[in-house]
Design a protein around this motif. Structure first.
Motif, mmCIF file in Angstrom:
data_model
loop_
_atom_site.group_PDB
_atom_site.id
_atom_site.type_symbol
_atom_site.label_atom_id
_atom_site.label_comp_id
_atom_site.label_asym_id
_atom_site.label_seq_id
_atom_site.Cartn_x
_atom_site.Cartn_y
_atom_site.Cartn_z
ATOM 1 N N UNK A 659 0.759 -1.117 -0.103
ATOM 2 C CA UNK A 659 -0.047 0.086 0.048
ATOM 3 C C UNK A 659 0.688 1.268 -0.219
ATOM 4 N N UNK A 660 2.172 1.160 -0.012
ATOM 5 C CA UNK A 660 2.995 2.035 -0.176
ATOM 6 C C UNK A 660 3.207 3.134 1.262
ATOM 7 N N UNK A 661 2.725 2.366 2.442
ATOM 8 C CA UNK A 661 2.597 3.018 3.584
ATOM 9 C C UNK A 661 4.017 2.867 4.454
ATOM 10 N N UNK A 662 4.596 1.775 4.509
ATOM 11 C CA UNK A 662 5.765 1.320 5.002
ATOM 12 C C UNK A 662 7.080 1.089 4.153
ATOM 13 N N UNK A 663 8.152 1.690 4.639
ATOM 14 C CA UNK A 663 9.150 1.603 3.851
ATOM 15 C C UNK A 663 10.337 1.081 4.685
ATOM 16 N N UNK A 664 11.217 -0.067 4.488
ATOM 17 C CA UNK A 664 12.126 -0.796 5.271
ATOM 18 C C UNK A 664 13.511 -0.509 4.315
ATOM 19 N N UNK A 665 14.487 -0.111 5.028
ATOM 20 C CA UNK A 665 16.074 -0.089 4.435
ATOM 21 C C UNK A 665 16.796 -0.599 5.261
ATOM 22 N N UNK A 666 17.842 -1.730 4.750
ATOM 23 C CA UNK A 666 18.692 -2.104 5.511
ATOM 24 C C UNK A 666 19.981 -2.004 4.517
ATOM 25 N N UNK A 734 28.793 6.368 10.539
ATOM 26 C CA UNK A 734 29.883 5.527 10.410
ATOM 27 C C UNK A 734 30.136 4.728 11.786
ATOM 28 N N UNK A 735 30.582 3.643 11.453
ATOM 29 C CA UNK A 735 30.771 2.770 12.796
ATOM 30 C C UNK A 735 32.362 2.353 12.588
ATOM 31 N N UNK A 736 32.980 2.028 13.701
ATOM 32 C CA UNK A 736 34.517 1.586 13.605
ATOM 33 C C UNK A 736 34.518 0.096 13.425
ATOM 34 N N UNK A 737 33.307 -0.551 13.569
ATOM 35 C CA UNK A 737 33.437 -2.023 13.580
ATOM 36 C C UNK A 737 33.133 -2.706 12.284
ATOM 37 N N UNK A 738 33.679 -3.871 12.263
ATOM 38 C CA UNK A 738 33.504 -4.836 10.846
ATOM 39 C C UNK A 738 32.086 -5.210 10.925
ATOM 40 N N UNK A 739 31.519 -5.895 9.966
ATOM 41 C CA UNK A 739 30.210 -6.454 9.757
ATOM 42 C C UNK A 739 29.126 -5.885 10.297
ATOM 43 N N UNK A 740 29.053 -4.502 9.924
ATOM 44 C CA UNK A 740 27.971 -3.876 10.323
ATOM 45 C C UNK A 740 26.679 -3.937 9.790
ATOM 46 N N UNK A 741 25.654 -3.676 10.325
ATOM 47 C CA UNK A 741 24.171 -3.800 9.825
ATOM 48 C C UNK A 741 23.339 -2.672 10.312
ATOM 49 N N UNK A 742 22.521 -1.878 9.516
ATOM 50 C CA UNK A 742 21.730 -0.815 9.841
ATOM 51 C C UNK A 742 20.324 -1.276 9.410
ATOM 52 N N UNK A 743 19.365 -0.576 10.048
ATOM 53 C CA UNK A 743 17.958 -0.854 9.553
ATOM 54 C C UNK A 743 17.224 0.354 9.966
ATOM 55 N N UNK A 744 16.493 0.971 8.846
ATOM 56 C CA UNK A 744 15.476 2.066 9.193
ATOM 57 C C UNK A 744 14.268 1.563 8.575
#
Ligand code: GLA
Length: 749
Positions: A659-666, A734-744
């Motif tokens: 429905x276009x209402x939710x957006x997820x980004x990783x 920015x993070x200083x660690x390896x293998x980072x994962x972000x989610x919005x």
């Protein structure tokens, strides 16, 4: 959607996105004229230039017309033998030992909808959703009849093609090759993209310029395979993920296939796809027919991601079937990497209890529950529960799992047999084999001869008996080796070359019977991970275990390659323990969780051994997944960054809900870098005038799961217009660690 102009002989298949044009010339020859972005009408501005090409022969009827040669004409289903020296789409050996036939146009038919392909998986559509063109070709000596089928969908840039070949003569003939489709492009200004791999390393993308001569992506392994996927794309060199022309091809076939390109002397490109002609034979008695599998032809003018979106839509709306086509897929825990073969009632009960406490929705009992199988040496074929291990039987396990409010799933590998099994002791002739040479082993097992009706019946019966013996909600259907000595004791000599094709057809029959008989069961296909991840299997089983490699970093590649064709909802993906069992890598729990959320989410580790802090984190991830699940499983998919580009260090996927209402980004960054640029992600597919509020923000965490590494921007609650997020973009902290994962996650206001 499909028109025919008697005057010009032009067939035009078109919708708003795509045009596909064929032309009947001289009342006989079916030529390919155009395929690409939709055009109003094809009026032959790109006319053929008649040129007398030396060493390009004339068909008998045109002896004096030296500019007319099949060698230079773009054709729809070309033959070898009358002067076209490029790869042929089909070959037959006639009773007299020759292979020359001559197919001419006979007639056509246009119908609404899309007919089923008997015995084969295929995309489906009702009469409002698609139109189908059949072109009938007839051999001038009346030995062969061919039907070319084309379906165009109302709202997808995809044409499906398949072919039916019939022996219309009075003597038997042998098919040596029968492609699902063939296509001639007027140039070769393309990059060629294919998915290569191996066990635990499926579907990496390779892109390089299309070269002269013949190139092939194929399998000779009895399955579509880890090593190559039945997919090929030709992209204009300037095409990117987001823009530019891409032609994508995919086969709805789980066996040996070949997709071949030939760039010939004048720089044109022929592309042929179908069952691999290598060792393929099919004996056709007079009146008998052979139906090829279906091929998918996708034209995208919106880059690779446009192609993927079209394939995803086709798969989700016109290939997946049954109760789970539109149902949310449960979060599961699988005991394989938790226990391997070493489990009993008590261990399973502990897993179930812990799973329920964490919010997991299904428990899957993997290999080792049947016969006397305590390692991979025995018991395949004996699908009776091992009551030494599971004292209360499967019904007991299912009851204890259900009691905790979870669904219960079970592993099978029905196409196989162990030498140490009652089945093999009773029916050693049921194995694919040759008489005078011993059979080769893979994982200590042999492959059953699914070309035989009695073997198909045995599998249906034994699996059905188990599914009826206990309330089982899910089946994982495995296939853990490839075929060797791929012949049958039950077929006559002239039909031996059919064995491996009949094997796949036998498998499809078994699967169709079972999915019809057990419509409420969720089936997940598997072949040592993603060794049979193809559209054929997805027709019966709406998800596939993507890989035996559960390492989050490797999975980013495997899943990004898989996403070229298959939507996230079809990819089984699990959080596993660290150090990882396949590569020994240690990655943060959050990264493992987000990498698994890219597909159908689950866990595959001994959850009972997790610390309280880890369990708390898992509960949070599960709650987050449940909140985002409809978007992740049913949303429109965008690959913003792939680990195949540049330094292969970054991956970003985005979804917009239906429905276009939710957006997820990783976003994932594999290795931290000194002096790194600030990464901006520009979102796609938003409404530029709408406001989006940030509902969830999970910056990367390091290995110590409770240590936030940066001073985070307070993003949650902030609101942005769609145009800003798409055109200006979003900063990744920015993070200083390896293998980072972000989610919005965002909610449209
Ligand atoms: C294959 C599967 C695994 C597991 C094992 C069991 O390798 O891919 O997930 O089920 O078989 O033997």
């Amino acid at each position: 959607m499909i028109t025919f102009d008697e005057q010009t002989g032009i067939f035009h298949l078109h919708n708003k996105q795509v045009s596909y044009v064929l032309q009947l010339v001289r009342g006989r020859y079916l030529l390919h004229r155009y395929w690409g972005r939709a055009i109003r009408e094809f009026r032959d501005a790109r006319a053929f230039q008649p040129i007398d090409r030396s060493f390009s022969p004339q068909p008998a009827a045109y002896e004096n017309e030296r500019t007319f040669s099949l060698d230079v004409l773009p054709q729809e289903y070309p033959a070898y033998g009358h002067g076209d020296y490029r790869l042929p789409a089909y070959e037959v050996r006639l009773a007299d030992g020759t292979t020359v036939t001559e197919l001419f146009y006979d007639s056509y038919k246009i119908q609404k909808g899309k007919p089923e392909l008997a015995g084969l998986p295929a995309a489906y559509a009702d009469k409002h959703e698609a139109e189908t063109l059949t072109i009938f070709l007839r051999d001038t000596a009346d030995k062969l009849g061919v039907e070319l089928h084309y379906t165009i969908f109302a709202d997808l840039p995809i044409i499906t093609r398949d072919v039916k070949l019939t022996n219309t003569g009075t003597a038997a003939l042998e098919l040596l090759n029968a492609a699902s489709f063939s296509l001639d492009f007027p140039d070769h200004d393309f990059d060629r993209l294919m998915l290569y791999g191996g066990h635990a390393a499926e579907r990496s993308l390779e892109r390089r310029p299309l070269v002269r001569g013949i190139e092939e992506v194929s399998s000779r392994r009895g399955a579509s395979s880890h090593q190559a996927s039945p997919f090929l794309a030709l992209a204009r060199p300037e095409a990117t993920e987001k823009q530019g022309e891409v032609y994508g091809f995919n086969l709805v076939w789980s066996g040996e296939f070949a997709l071949r390109t030939e760039v010939e002397q004048f720089g044109t490109t022929r592309l042929i796809g179908g069952i691999n002609p290598f060792e393929f034979r099919w004996y056709l008695a007079p009146g008998e027919s052979f139906q090829t599998p279906e091929g998918w032809l996708c034209y995208s003018r919106k880059g690779l991601n446009g192609m993927s979106q079209a394939f995803h839509a086709l798969i989700r709306q016109h290939l997946l079937r049954g109760r789970y086509q539109h149902a949310l897929r449960p979060i599961l825990v699988n005991n394989w990497e938790a226990t391997y073969f070493d489990f009993d009632d008590e261990k399973l009960d502990q897993l179930a209890e812990c799973a329920a406490d964490l919010g997991i929705e299904m428990m899957v009992l993997d290999d080792g529950w049947f016969g006397h199988r305590n390692d991979d040496n025995s018991s395949l074929g004996d699908w009776q529960v091992n009551t030494d291990k599971l004292k209360k039987g499967l019904a007991g396990v299912a009851a204890s799992v259900h009691k905790r409010g979870l669904k219960f799933g079970l592993w099978f590998e029905p196409e196989m047999v162990s030498v140490d099994s009652d089945l093999y002791r009773a029916h050693s002739d049921w194995v694919l084999q040759v008489r005078d040479y011993p059979s080769s082993f893979g994982r200590h097992q042999l492959v059953l001869d699914l070309s035989r009706q009695e073997v198909q019946d045995y599998i249906v019966r034994s699996v059905s008996d188990v599914l009826q013996s206990a309330p089982i909600d899910y089946v994982k259907w495995d296939f853990n080796r490839h075929i060797t000595e791929g012949f049958s004791l039950a077929l006559p000599p002239e039909r031996q070359g059919e064995t491996r094709t009949r094997f796949v057809l036998g498998l499809y029959h078994v699967l169709e019977t079972l999915v019809q008989a057990f419509p409420d069961v969720l089936f997940e296909s598997c072949s040592g991970g993603g060794g049979r991840f193809d559209a054929g299997m997805l027709y019966y089983m709406p998800q596939t275990w993507c890989s035996d490699d559960t390492d989050a970093v490797q999975r980013l590649k495997i899943q990004s390659g898989t996403s070229m064709i298959y939507p996230p909802i079809t990819m089984g993906a699990h959080v596993s323990v660290t150090p990882n069992h396949q590569v020994g890598r240690v990655t943060p729990m959050q990264t493992r969780a987000f990498a698994a959320m890219l597909g159908c989410y689950g866990y595959e580790l001994d959850i009972t051994r997790m610390s309280d802090a880890e369990k708390a984190e898992v509960r949070e991830h599960i709650a987050l997944y449940k909140h985002l699940r409809p978007t992740l499983q049913f949303g429109t998919f965008y690959r913003l960054l792939t680990p195949f580009a540049g330094t292969a260090n970054e991956t970003a996927w985005q979804w917009v809900s239906e429905d276009g209402k939710q957006v997820v980004l990783m976003y994932f960054k594999t290795l931290a870098e000194p002096a790194c640029p600030i990464r901006t992600l520009r979102l796609q597919g938003l409404e530029k005038n709408q406001v989006y509020r940030v509902t969830d923000y999970w910056p990367a965490k390091g290995l110590a799961h409770d240590t936030a590494l940066a001073q985070h921007m307070p993003l949650v609650g902030r609101q942005f217009y769609g145009d800003e997020l798409m055109y200006s973009g979003l900063t990744v902290e920015k993070t200083d660690a390896d293998f980072g994962a972000w989610l919005w996650a965002f909610e449209q206001q």
